[in-house]
Design a protein around this motif. Sequence first.
Motif, short mmCIF file in Angstrom:
data_model
loop_
_atom_site.label_atom_id
_atom_site.label_comp_id
_atom_site.label_asym_id
_atom_site.label_seq_id
_atom_site.Cartn_x
_atom_site.Cartn_y
_atom_site.Cartn_z
N TRP A 14 46.86 15.62 -18.67
CA TRP A 14 45.49 15.49 -18.48
C TRP A 14 44.62 16.27 -18.84
O TRP A 14 44.51 16.98 -19.73
CB TRP A 14 45.25 16.12 -17.01
CG TRP A 14 46.78 15.87 -15.65
CD1 TRP A 14 47.67 16.31 -15.54
CD2 TRP A 14 45.82 14.40 -15.17
NE1 TRP A 14 48.43 15.33 -14.09
CE2 TRP A 14 47.82 14.40 -14.46
CE3 TRP A 14 45.37 13.41 -15.24
CZ2 TRP A 14 47.92 13.13 -13.39
CZ3 TRP A 14 45.60 12.54 -13.82
CH2 TRP A 14 46.67 12.33 -13.61
N LEU A 15 43.51 15.69 -19.12
CA LEU A 15 42.23 16.07 -19.48
C LEU A 15 41.69 17.48 -19.16
O LEU A 15 41.73 17.49 -17.91
CB LEU A 15 41.52 15.44 -20.10
CG LEU A 15 41.07 13.93 -21.12
CD1 LEU A 15 40.79 13.43 -20.52
CD2 LEU A 15 41.74 14.07 -23.04
N ASP A 17 39.63 20.49 -17.22
CA ASP A 17 37.46 19.58 -16.36
C ASP A 17 36.38 19.82 -17.30
O ASP A 17 36.43 20.50 -18.26
CB ASP A 17 37.92 21.42 -15.40
CG ASP A 17 38.95 21.11 -15.00
OD1 ASP A 17 39.91 20.10 -14.06
OD2 ASP A 17 39.53 22.54 -14.16
N HIS A 20 35.58 14.83 -21.24
CA HIS A 20 35.71 12.92 -21.07
C HIS A 20 36.01 12.88 -22.64
O HIS A 20 35.73 13.22 -23.19
CB HIS A 20 34.21 12.21 -20.31
CG HIS A 20 33.73 12.79 -19.22
ND1 HIS A 20 34.56 12.11 -18.13
CD2 HIS A 20 33.76 13.99 -18.85
CE1 HIS A 20 34.26 12.94 -16.91
NE2 HIS A 20 33.48 14.10 -17.38
N ARG A 52 41.42 10.57 -16.45
CA ARG A 52 41.71 11.62 -16.72
C ARG A 52 43.08 11.31 -17.93
O ARG A 52 43.07 12.56 -18.05
CB ARG A 52 41.23 12.47 -15.58
CG ARG A 52 41.56 14.25 -16.40
CD ARG A 52 41.21 14.51 -15.64
NE ARG A 52 40.45 16.77 -15.36
CZ ARG A 52 40.49 17.24 -14.36
NH1 ARG A 52 40.93 17.64 -13.15
NH2 ARG A 52 41.06 19.40 -15.26
N ARG A 53 43.59 10.71 -17.59
CA ARG A 53 45.48 10.93 -18.38
C ARG A 53 45.13 10.37 -19.60
O ARG A 53 44.31 9.68 -20.38
CB ARG A 53 45.70 9.61 -17.53
CG ARG A 53 47.78 9.66 -18.46
CD ARG A 53 48.40 10.99 -16.94
NE ARG A 53 49.01 11.13 -16.90
CZ ARG A 53 50.15 12.67 -16.63
NH1 ARG A 53 49.44 13.16 -16.47
NH2 ARG A 53 51.33 12.25 -16.24
N HIS A 71 44.37 20.14 -19.28
CA HIS A 71 44.25 21.18 -17.92
C HIS A 71 45.53 21.76 -18.28
O HIS A 71 46.44 21.83 -19.16
CB HIS A 71 44.38 20.52 -17.16
CG HIS A 71 44.08 20.93 -15.78
ND1 HIS A 71 45.05 21.36 -14.83
CD2 HIS A 71 43.03 20.95 -15.10
CE1 HIS A 71 44.96 21.55 -13.93
NE2 HIS A 71 43.46 21.40 -13.80
N ASP A 78 42.82 13.05 -11.00
CA ASP A 78 42.36 12.04 -11.45
C ASP A 78 40.82 11.46 -11.15
O ASP A 78 40.43 11.96 -10.68
CB ASP A 78 42.70 10.98 -11.56
CG ASP A 78 43.42 9.90 -12.75
OD1 ASP A 78 42.13 10.42 -14.15
OD2 ASP A 78 43.78 8.75 -13.07
N ARG A 79 40.36 10.78 -12.54
CA ARG A 79 38.59 10.28 -12.16
C ARG A 79 38.84 9.46 -12.82
O ARG A 79 39.36 8.21 -13.51
CB ARG A 79 37.89 11.26 -12.57
CG ARG A 79 37.87 11.12 -13.87
CD ARG A 79 37.50 12.38 -14.46
NE ARG A 79 37.38 12.42 -16.06
CZ ARG A 79 37.22 13.47 -16.25
NH1 ARG A 79 37.44 14.86 -15.66
NH2 ARG A 79 37.89 13.63 -17.65
#
Length: 218
Positions: A14-15, A17, A20, A52-53, A71, A78-79
């Motif tokens: 995960w990226l 917080d 992007h 976000r993956r 992360h 996710d977003r």
Amino acid sequence: MTAAVAVNDPHGAWLADGVHAVRIGADLVLLDLNLDDYLCLPECGDVEIAGRRAVGSTEALLRLAAENLLHPQDEAQDRPGPPSTPTRRLPPASAIRPGWRDLLTFGAIWCDAVRRRPTLLELHRRYTGRRGRRDDPQALAARVEVFRQLLPLAPWTGACLLQAELLLRFLNAADLDADWVFGVRTFPFLAHCWLQNGDHCVSEAPETLRVYRPILVI
């Protein structure tokens, strides 16, 4: 070390917080809202971004972890990713002249916007979660036409960031809304932002956006 734990997942990581990313050719461009800065990782390997993956080989993901871009936990919320670059213009607007209320609204918005120098993180926090109608392209086109007639009256209009914020707030004042999209390109690196509603470009001609890849939407 904690970031390395995230890349043990064979499906990816995960990226972090506020981070992007978008892949452009063999390169990975990242926007860190916390640092208010962009980062380009050339020849990033097989990393692919979906929301976000970040999915890729362990070696490629460890490169992101070394830059503190992942992360620290095994999972994160996710977003959705940004929309595709728009390809259509808004429908033609009928002849309309700004009224006094339009002028006063624009003036108040401009005075408030130019006295601040917000970061992208502050803009993201301020404008996330707003509501407004997006199902009437003709109403959007009419409001944009009024805005375009008023914009030359401003003493200073700045670059795309300020102009997009002014237009977004002008739309919101009429209970209308659109996506605020940030895009990037490489060689040379450039960042730009615009407003769009679905496949309609709201703030400019869609032809000007062909060289950009969306990285963030507010």
